[in-house]
Write a protein that holds these residues in place. Structure first.
Motif, PDB file in Angstrom:
ATOM      1  N   GLY A  11      52.759  41.290  45.889  1.00 54.05           N
ATOM      2  CA  GLY A  11      53.076  39.768  45.868  1.00 54.05           C
ATOM      3  C   GLY A  11      51.792  38.769  45.731  1.00 54.05           C
ATOM      4  O   GLY A  11      52.180  37.643  45.606  1.00 54.05           O
ATOM      5  N   ARG A  12      50.507  39.400  45.753  1.00 59.19           N
ATOM      6  CA  ARG A  12      49.400  38.462  45.959  1.00 59.19           C
ATOM      7  C   ARG A  12      49.262  37.978  44.425  1.00 59.19           C
ATOM      8  O   ARG A  12      49.485  38.345  43.541  1.00 59.19           O
ATOM      9  CB  ARG A  12      48.212  39.392  46.205  1.00 59.19           C
ATOM     10  CG  ARG A  12      48.198  39.805  47.596  1.00 59.19           C
ATOM     11  CD  ARG A  12      48.621  38.810  48.813  1.00 59.19           C
ATOM     12  NE  ARG A  12      47.310  37.896  48.605  1.00 59.19           N
ATOM     13  CZ  ARG A  12      47.336  36.792  49.402  1.00 59.19           C
ATOM     14  NH1 ARG A  12      48.337  36.465  50.532  1.00 59.19           N
ATOM     15  NH2 ARG A  12      46.265  35.829  49.425  1.00 59.19           N
ATOM     16  N   PRO A  13      48.567  36.802  44.608  1.00 66.52           N
ATOM     17  CA  PRO A  13      48.225  36.205  43.176  1.00 66.52           C
ATOM     18  C   PRO A  13      47.367  36.908  42.137  1.00 66.52           C
ATOM     19  O   PRO A  13      46.523  37.585  42.560  1.00 66.52           O
ATOM     20  CB  PRO A  13      47.453  34.637  43.679  1.00 66.52           C
ATOM     21  CG  PRO A  13      47.970  34.667  44.941  1.00 66.52           C
ATOM     22  CD  PRO A  13      48.041  35.669  45.526  1.00 66.52           C
ATOM     23  N   ALA A  14      48.014  36.880  40.974  1.00 68.72           N
ATOM     24  CA  ALA A  14      47.161  37.980  39.809  1.00 68.72           C
ATOM     25  C   ALA A  14      45.696  37.566  39.922  1.00 68.72           C
ATOM     26  O   ALA A  14      45.179  38.565  39.502  1.00 68.72           O
ATOM     27  CB  ALA A  14      48.074  37.974  38.718  1.00 68.72           C
ATOM     28  N   ASP A  15      45.350  36.194  39.929  1.00 71.86           N
ATOM     29  CA  ASP A  15      43.787  36.172  39.648  1.00 71.86           C
ATOM     30  C   ASP A  15      43.055  36.408  41.208  1.00 71.86           C
ATOM     31  O   ASP A  15      41.679  36.200  40.874  1.00 71.86           O
ATOM     32  CB  ASP A  15      43.587  34.475  39.414  1.00 71.86           C
ATOM     33  CG  ASP A  15      44.068  33.611  40.290  1.00 71.86           C
ATOM     34  OD1 ASP A  15      45.032  33.983  41.297  1.00 71.86           O
ATOM     35  OD2 ASP A  15      43.955  32.331  40.040  1.00 71.86           O
ATOM     36  N   GLU A  16      43.414  36.879  41.985  1.00 73.52           N
ATOM     37  CA  GLU A  16      42.872  37.205  43.201  1.00 73.52           C
ATOM     38  C   GLU A  16      41.847  38.572  43.095  1.00 73.52           C
ATOM     39  O   GLU A  16      42.501  39.482  42.370  1.00 73.52           O
ATOM     40  CB  GLU A  16      43.626  37.333  44.290  1.00 73.52           C
ATOM     41  CG  GLU A  16      43.630  36.238  45.339  1.00 73.52           C
ATOM     42  CD  GLU A  16      44.523  36.456  46.609  1.00 73.52           C
ATOM     43  OE1 GLU A  16      44.213  35.714  47.544  1.00 73.52           O
ATOM     44  OE2 GLU A  16      45.120  37.367  46.614  1.00 73.52           O
ATOM     45  N   ALA A  17      40.652  38.344  43.502  1.00 74.29           N
ATOM     46  CA  ALA A  17      39.708  39.582  43.417  1.00 74.29           C
ATOM     47  C   ALA A  17      40.429  40.888  44.306  1.00 74.29           C
ATOM     48  O   ALA A  17      41.245  40.429  45.312  1.00 74.29           O
ATOM     49  CB  ALA A  17      38.355  39.111  43.944  1.00 74.29           C
ATOM     50  N   PRO A  18      40.161  42.030  43.930  1.00 73.82           N
ATOM     51  CA  PRO A  18      40.731  43.090  44.615  1.00 73.82           C
ATOM     52  C   PRO A  18      40.558  42.838  46.179  1.00 73.82           C
ATOM     53  O   PRO A  18      41.511  42.887  47.027  1.00 73.82           O
ATOM     54  CB  PRO A  18      39.969  44.328  44.035  1.00 73.82           C
ATOM     55  CG  PRO A  18      39.824  43.936  42.619  1.00 73.82           C
ATOM     56  CD  PRO A  18      39.480  42.510  42.881  1.00 73.82           C
ATOM     57  N   LEU A  19      39.223  42.740  46.669  1.00 72.46           N
ATOM     58  CA  LEU A  19      39.250  42.611  48.342  1.00 72.46           C
ATOM     59  C   LEU A  19      39.870  41.500  48.888  1.00 72.46           C
ATOM     60  O   LEU A  19      40.557  41.750  49.826  1.00 72.46           O
ATOM     61  CB  LEU A  19      37.641  42.805  48.440  1.00 72.46           C
ATOM     62  CG  LEU A  19      37.321  42.841  50.043  1.00 72.46           C
ATOM     63  CD1 LEU A  19      37.771  44.037  50.762  1.00 72.46           C
ATOM     64  CD2 LEU A  19      35.655  42.945  50.303  1.00 72.46           C
ATOM     65  N   ALA A  20      39.627  40.413  48.199  1.00 75.12           N
ATOM     66  CA  ALA A  20      40.337  39.173  48.542  1.00 75.12           C
ATOM     67  C   ALA A  20      41.977  39.598  48.766  1.00 75.12           C
ATOM     68  O   ALA A  20      42.532  39.000  49.807  1.00 75.12           O
ATOM     69  CB  ALA A  20      40.151  38.088  47.918  1.00 75.12           C
ATOM     70  N   ALA A  21      42.608  40.087  47.717  1.00 69.88           N
ATOM     71  CA  ALA A  21      43.937  40.718  47.666  1.00 69.88           C
ATOM     72  C   ALA A  21      44.390  41.448  48.789  1.00 69.88           C
ATOM     73  O   ALA A  21      45.431  41.197  49.511  1.00 69.88           O
ATOM     74  CB  ALA A  21      44.259  40.988  46.583  1.00 69.88           C
ATOM     75  N   LEU A  22      43.365  42.343  49.136  1.00 68.51           N
ATOM     76  CA  LEU A  22      43.695  43.372  50.086  1.00 68.51           C
ATOM     77  C   LEU A  22      43.773  42.453  51.587  1.00 68.51           C
ATOM     78  O   LEU A  22      44.535  42.861  52.453  1.00 68.51           O
ATOM     79  CB  LEU A  22      42.544  44.323  50.190  1.00 68.51           C
ATOM     80  CG  LEU A  22      42.860  45.561  48.923  1.00 68.51           C
ATOM     81  CD1 LEU A  22      41.734  46.339  48.868  1.00 68.51           C
ATOM     82  CD2 LEU A  22      44.062  46.239  49.495  1.00 68.51           C
ATOM     83  N   ARG A  23      42.722  41.853  51.795  1.00 68.75           N
ATOM     84  CA  ARG A  23      42.436  40.855  52.848  1.00 68.75           C
ATOM     85  C   ARG A  23      43.780  40.054  53.161  1.00 68.75           C
ATOM     86  O   ARG A  23      44.251  39.733  54.127  1.00 68.75           O
ATOM     87  CB  ARG A  23      41.095  39.995  52.734  1.00 68.75           C
ATOM     88  CG  ARG A  23      40.914  39.293  54.114  1.00 68.75           C
ATOM     89  CD  ARG A  23      39.636  38.305  54.000  1.00 68.75           C
ATOM     90  NE  ARG A  23      39.238  37.839  55.288  1.00 68.75           N
ATOM     91  CZ  ARG A  23      40.067  36.777  55.698  1.00 68.75           C
ATOM     92  NH1 ARG A  23      41.033  36.145  55.136  1.00 68.75           N
ATOM     93  NH2 ARG A  23      39.666  36.138  56.878  1.00 68.75           N
ATOM     94  N   GLY A  24      44.110  39.196  52.163  1.00 72.80           N
ATOM     95  CA  GLY A  24      45.031  38.402  52.277  1.00 72.80           C
ATOM     96  C   GLY A  24      46.559  39.051  52.467  1.00 72.80           C
ATOM     97  O   GLY A  24      47.242  38.525  53.254  1.00 72.80           O
TER      98      GLY A  24
END
Length: 221
Positions: A90-103
């Protein structure tokens, strides 16, 4: 949207019926009793009969919910993993991979905690984490499950980035790095005196914040 429209909305799942609620209560009771026994007297010294007896159900009833002791030992872990994977999806599609995992791991902490609390007390879940780490047979299963989860996460990262996971190594590499941070945080938490989920979350956030500087900067300062 009116109340009638909300009720009629096909996207709104219907509330569980009495039978399903009863089944869920029985399942949760089995998990809680199993984890209490595992943390008190050890995984290897606990039998299925003891777990069933603690809930006042038959062994046959136990096997309606779980295939074996191993499955019930990881029940709350499984719930946490499912919530984390859903959060990543469900993370925003424009997030970088590591930022998405962290978030995903930090933002999902609340829902993960709620899901675990509906099953067992959070402190019991955390104590079971230590049992898994200190029991060779469970640790082996944990490592296998971790590898399987990493592959699921890498597949989701590849999907988000529009990559072929077998042709591009980056999804598996970023997930391996992320999982390493989770392992370090868990190890330090397990060696400490605080057994709260908040403490583990804070440790995880602290170490994730060091990933970028560790990879991109000199260490002489």
């Amino acid at each position: 949207m009116t109340t009638d429209e909300a009720v009629a909305d096909p996207k709104t799942p219907p509330p569980p019926g009495l039978r399903e609620r009863k089944k869920q209560r029985t399942r949760n009771a089995l998990v809680r009793s199993a984890l209490e026994l595992f943390t008190r007297q050890g995984y290897e010294h606990t039998t299925v009969d003891e777990i069933a007896e603690a809930v006042e159900v038959s062994q046959r009833t136990f096997f309606r919910y779980f295939a074996n002791k191993e499955e019930v030992a990881f029940a709350s872990q499984e719930s946490a993993e499912c919530h984390f994977l859903a959060a990543l999806c469900g993370r925003p599609a424009d997030e970088a991979p590591l930022a998405a995992l962290r978030g995903a791991v930090l933002d999902a902490w609340g829902t993960i905690g709620d899901a675990i609390e509906r099953m067992v007390p959070p402190e019991l879940h955390m104590r079971m984490y230590r049992v898994i780490e200190s029991t060779p047979s469970l640790l082996a299963v944990h490592l296998r499950r971790t590898a399987e989860m990493e592959e699921r996460l890498a597949s989701e990262i590849a999907r988000r980035e529009g990559l072929d996971i077998d042709a591009d190594p980056r999804p598996r590499l970023v997930v391996a790095m992320f999982s390493g941070v989770i392992r370090v945080s868990g190890k330090l938490w397990g060696e400490g005196e605080e057994d709260s989920m908040v403490t583990l979350r804070d440790l995880t956030a602290f170490h994730l914040d060091y990933v970028g500087p560790t990879l991109a900067e000199r260490w002489d300062k």
